[in-house]
Design a protein around this motif. Sequence first.
Motif, PDB file in Angstrom:
ATOM      1  N   ALA A  17       0.838  -1.202   0.000  1.00 33.01           N
ATOM      2  CA  ALA A  17       0.000   0.000   0.000  1.00 33.01           C
ATOM      3  C   ALA A  17       0.860   1.233   0.000  1.00 33.01           C
ATOM      4  CB  ALA A  17      -0.954   0.018   1.193  1.00 33.01           C
ATOM      5  N   ALA A  18       2.030   1.154  -0.640  1.00 29.44           N
ATOM      6  CA  ALA A  18       2.982   2.257  -0.617  1.00 29.44           C
ATOM      7  C   ALA A  18       3.607   2.432  -1.977  1.00 29.44           C
ATOM      8  CB  ALA A  18       4.052   1.998   0.433  1.00 29.44           C
ATOM      9  N   ALA A  19       2.803   2.390  -3.024  1.00 29.99           N
ATOM     10  CA  ALA A  19       3.325   2.507  -4.379  1.00 29.99           C
ATOM     11  C   ALA A  19       3.877   3.887  -4.653  1.00 29.99           C
ATOM     12  CB  ALA A  19       2.214   2.204  -5.385  1.00 29.99           C
ATOM     13  N   ILE A  20       3.657   4.819  -3.734  1.00 27.39           N
ATOM     14  CA  ILE A  20       4.101   6.179  -3.950  1.00 27.39           C
ATOM     15  C   ILE A  20       5.474   6.429  -3.350  1.00 27.39           C
ATOM     16  CG2 ILE A  20       1.772   7.098  -4.090  1.00 27.39           C
ATOM     17  CD1 ILE A  20       1.881   7.790  -1.193  1.00 27.39           C
ATOM     18  N   GLY A  21       6.211   5.390  -3.000  1.00 34.01           N
ATOM     19  CA  GLY A  21       7.570   5.547  -2.473  1.00 34.01           C
ATOM     20  C   GLY A  21       7.601   6.164  -1.104  1.00 34.01           C
ATOM     21  N   LEU A  22       6.762   5.703  -0.205  1.00 31.44           N
ATOM     22  CA  LEU A  22       6.599   6.338   1.096  1.00 31.44           C
ATOM     23  C   LEU A  22       6.469   5.292   2.172  1.00 31.44           C
ATOM     24  CD1 LEU A  22       5.669   8.869   2.880  1.00 31.44           C
ATOM     25  CD2 LEU A  22       3.369   8.214   2.197  1.00 31.44           C
ATOM     26  N   SER A  23       7.155   5.489   3.299  1.00 33.14           N
ATOM     27  CA  SER A  23       6.879   4.684   4.487  1.00 33.14           C
ATOM     28  C   SER A  23       5.942   5.493   5.349  1.00 33.14           C
ATOM     29  CB  SER A  23       8.179   4.392   5.247  1.00 33.14           C
ATOM     30  OG  SER A  23       9.006   3.546   4.500  1.00 33.14           O
ATOM     31  N   ALA A  24       4.721   5.039   5.514  1.00 33.69           N
ATOM     32  CA  ALA A  24       3.740   5.851   6.206  1.00 33.69           C
ATOM     33  C   ALA A  24       2.667   4.969   6.806  1.00 33.69           C
ATOM     34  CB  ALA A  24       3.118   6.859   5.238  1.00 33.69           C
ATOM     35  N   VAL A  25       1.605   5.583   7.307  1.00 33.45           N
ATOM     36  CA  VAL A  25       0.522   4.861   7.947  1.00 33.45           C
ATOM     37  C   VAL A  25      -0.459   4.399   6.894  1.00 33.45           C
ATOM     38  CG1 VAL A  25      -1.352   5.008   9.605  1.00 33.45           C
ATOM     39  CG2 VAL A  25       0.766   6.252  10.008  1.00 33.45           C
ATOM     40  N   ASP A 194      -1.165  11.235  -9.996  1.00 39.78           N
ATOM     41  CA  ASP A 194      -2.390  11.387 -10.785  1.00 39.78           C
ATOM     42  C   ASP A 194      -2.359  10.492 -12.020  1.00 39.78           C
ATOM     43  OD1 ASP A 194      -3.365  13.241  -8.986  1.00 39.78           O
ATOM     44  OD2 ASP A 194      -2.610  14.978 -10.116  1.00 39.78           O
ATOM     45  N   LYS A 195      -1.194  10.402 -12.659  1.00 43.34           N
ATOM     46  CA  LYS A 195      -1.070   9.542 -13.838  1.00 43.34           C
ATOM     47  C   LYS A 195      -1.252   8.073 -13.461  1.00 43.34           C
ATOM     48  CE  LYS A 195       1.994  12.707 -16.341  1.00 43.34           C
ATOM     49  NZ  LYS A 195       3.375  12.942 -16.840  1.00 43.34           N
ATOM     50  N   LEU A 196      -0.664   7.677 -12.316  1.00 40.66           N
ATOM     51  CA  LEU A 196      -0.848   6.304 -11.860  1.00 40.66           C
ATOM     52  C   LEU A 196      -2.317   6.022 -11.549  1.00 40.66           C
ATOM     53  CD1 LEU A 196       2.229   5.817  -9.514  1.00 40.66           C
ATOM     54  CD2 LEU A 196       1.837   4.694 -11.710  1.00 40.66           C
ATOM     55  N   ALA A 197      -3.002   7.017 -10.984  1.00 43.48           N
ATOM     56  CA  ALA A 197      -4.416   6.842 -10.679  1.00 43.48           C
ATOM     57  C   ALA A 197      -5.217   6.610 -11.955  1.00 43.48           C
ATOM     58  CB  ALA A 197      -4.939   8.049  -9.919  1.00 43.48           C
ATOM     59  N   ASP A 198      -4.862   7.329 -13.017  1.00 42.99           N
ATOM     60  CA  ASP A 198      -5.549   7.141 -14.301  1.00 42.99           C
ATOM     61  C   ASP A 198      -5.285   5.741 -14.848  1.00 42.99           C
ATOM     62  OD1 ASP A 198      -6.573   9.695 -14.229  1.00 42.99           O
ATOM     63  OD2 ASP A 198      -4.964  10.574 -15.439  1.00 42.99           O
ATOM     64  N   ILE A 199      -4.030   5.288 -14.732  1.00 38.02           N
ATOM     65  CA  ILE A 199      -3.667   3.967 -15.262  1.00 38.02           C
ATOM     66  C   ILE A 199      -4.398   2.866 -14.510  1.00 38.02           C
ATOM     67  CG2 ILE A 199      -1.761   2.325 -15.496  1.00 38.02           C
ATOM     68  CD1 ILE A 199       0.082   4.762 -15.933  1.00 38.02           C
ATOM     69  N   TYR A 200      -4.529   3.029 -13.187  1.00 31.64           N
ATOM     70  CA  TYR A 200      -5.085   1.964 -12.359  1.00 31.64           C
ATOM     71  C   TYR A 200      -6.595   2.087 -12.124  1.00 31.64           C
ATOM     72  CZ  TYR A 200      -0.195   1.076 -11.086  1.00 31.64           C
ATOM     73  OH  TYR A 200       1.153   0.785 -11.117  1.00 31.64           O
ATOM     74  N   GLN A 201      -7.246   3.066 -12.730  1.00 27.99           N
ATOM     75  CA  GLN A 201      -8.637   3.336 -12.366  1.00 27.99           C
ATOM     76  C   GLN A 201      -9.578   2.163 -12.636  1.00 27.99           C
ATOM     77  OE1 GLN A 201     -10.410   6.498 -14.634  1.00 27.99           O
ATOM     78  NE2 GLN A 201      -9.240   6.008 -16.486  1.00 27.99           N
ATOM     79  N   ASP A 202      -9.239   1.322 -13.608  1.00 25.19           N
ATOM     80  CA  ASP A 202     -10.100   0.180 -13.916  1.00 25.19           C
ATOM     81  C   ASP A 202      -9.684  -1.097 -13.200  1.00 25.19           C
ATOM     82  OD1 ASP A 202     -11.674   1.715 -15.654  1.00 25.19           O
ATOM     83  OD2 ASP A 202     -10.274   1.395 -17.317  1.00 25.19           O
ATOM     84  N   LEU A 205      -8.021  -3.543  -7.397  1.00 19.28           N
ATOM     85  CA  LEU A 205      -6.975  -3.828  -6.417  1.00 19.28           C
ATOM     86  C   LEU A 205      -5.921  -2.738  -6.402  1.00 19.28           C
ATOM     87  CD1 LEU A 205      -5.740  -5.775  -4.353  1.00 19.28           C
ATOM     88  CD2 LEU A 205      -4.592  -6.913  -6.257  1.00 19.28           C
ATOM     89  N   LEU A 206      -5.399  -2.393  -7.585  1.00 16.72           N
ATOM     90  CA  LEU A 206      -4.310  -1.420  -7.651  1.00 16.72           C
ATOM     91  C   LEU A 206      -4.799  -0.007  -7.352  1.00 16.72           C
ATOM     92  CD1 LEU A 206      -2.297  -2.714 -10.732  1.00 16.72           C
ATOM     93  CD2 LEU A 206      -2.001  -3.241  -8.319  1.00 16.72           C
ATOM     94  N   SER A 207      -5.992   0.326  -7.808  1.00 14.01           N
ATOM     95  CA  SER A 207      -6.508   1.668  -7.534  1.00 14.01           C
ATOM     96  C   SER A 207      -6.749   1.860  -6.039  1.00 14.01           C
ATOM     97  CB  SER A 207      -7.791   1.922  -8.315  1.00 14.01           C
ATOM     98  OG  SER A 207      -8.805   1.008  -7.933  1.00 14.01           O
ATOM     99  N   LYS A 208      -7.216   0.789  -5.373  1.00 10.86           N
ATOM    100  CA  LYS A 208      -7.429   0.885  -3.926  1.00 10.86           C
ATOM    101  C   LYS A 208      -6.106   1.044  -3.188  1.00 10.86           C
ATOM    102  CE  LYS A 208      -9.309  -1.667   0.027  1.00 10.86           C
ATOM    103  NZ  LYS A 208      -9.951  -2.922   0.491  1.00 10.86           N
TER     104      LYS A 208
END
Length: 406
Positions: A17-25, A194-202, A205-208
């Motif tokens: 749940a960190a595809a954005i390169g982040l260690s977070a909650v 935003d671009k990743l969100a467009d790619i994964y919108q359909d 699993l990945l969009s979530k």
Amino acid sequence: MKVKPMSSRRVFLQNSAAAIGLSAVAGFPNLAVGRVATEKRLLFVILRGGLDGLTAVPPYADPHYRPARGALAVPPPGERDGAIDLDNRFGLHPALERLMPLYRRGELLIMHAISIPAPTRSHFVAQDLLETGAPKGEPLRQGWLNRALSYFPVTDTRLGLSVGYEIPNVLRGNNPVASWAPSWLPETRPDLLDKLADIYQDDPLLSKALAEGRYAREMSNRIIGGKDMMRSGNLRRERQFGTLTKAAGRLLAAPDGARLAVIEMGGWDTHTNQVNRLKRNLKLLGNGLATIPDSLGSAWRDTVVVVATEFGRTVHTNGTKGTDHGTGSAAFILGGSVAGGRVASYWPGLAPNRLYKNRDLAATTDIRGLFKAVLRDHFGISHVDVETSIFPDSAGAKTPPGKIII
């Protein structure tokens, strides 16, 4: 240690749940059934390596202490570099002086001669027993804090949180948990997300996963103050523990934050040059713990902080000005919910005939008794659930002397 390869990027995103390169909650729903008071908090600090409790909390009034310890003995109160008196029996190492205001306010309880139920000199076995709550031998399959999460309510936030770069075994199990760690990496550009969100919108699993990762970053920045907490100077070893304690306090304090958190701190395996190494590490520990009340704010009154280690050290010094793996050690319990201002111990003494296997401080308290008391009296988990589901086969692990939770 072998790492099982991930079968696909889909599995990677699902697990991290960190595809954005982040260690977070992370914000996955908790799957547990709730029966506890979630305004309460618990922070568990694991001291890896084996804390020498006879240095951290020297029993200076024991007539056998100084003869047995020799050059490792902390001088008594009043002498140069002497211990800070606690109760005319025990003292606090001067490097931990920042904890004394908590002790005087009754918000610090110290337990001595405490250990895991089955003594061992193996770090790996001892840490597994500490974190899974097993009575002896093979560790249980889940960490005891993860089992405790089964009694927390369903929420949109993961109530278990690892503050650091790995999720420790005490939090691993069937219930999902979150993690946060400071990062050296620059933040991902919003346009890329935003671009990743467009790619994964359909792709559900990945969009979530991406949406939850973005929410996690926004939440951590809002609660922790992201960039300031992640400055490179705060990630150096001498500041890192303080960075983690501040972050843990803020994340636990948030109304929508975690309720069970874990921090790890290493450097306690003092086989050599113990006096200087422990002085430095104890100062880092004390300074970091002292930041927690301010980080928690008003939530401090509903918080318990437990600081424990896998085993203690030998009573006598070795040939390299250090100590080897032992048995009994000390634990610290802090918080606004703690009945503190005292040292709780069934003290066995340090006479030669009282040592465990002629070399260790004997353990007179099973640390599971402490953990059980916190879960039962702080969170309100029933005695039956604590004894049968969270700490099975622990009927002999009695509560340490005196009251722990207000």
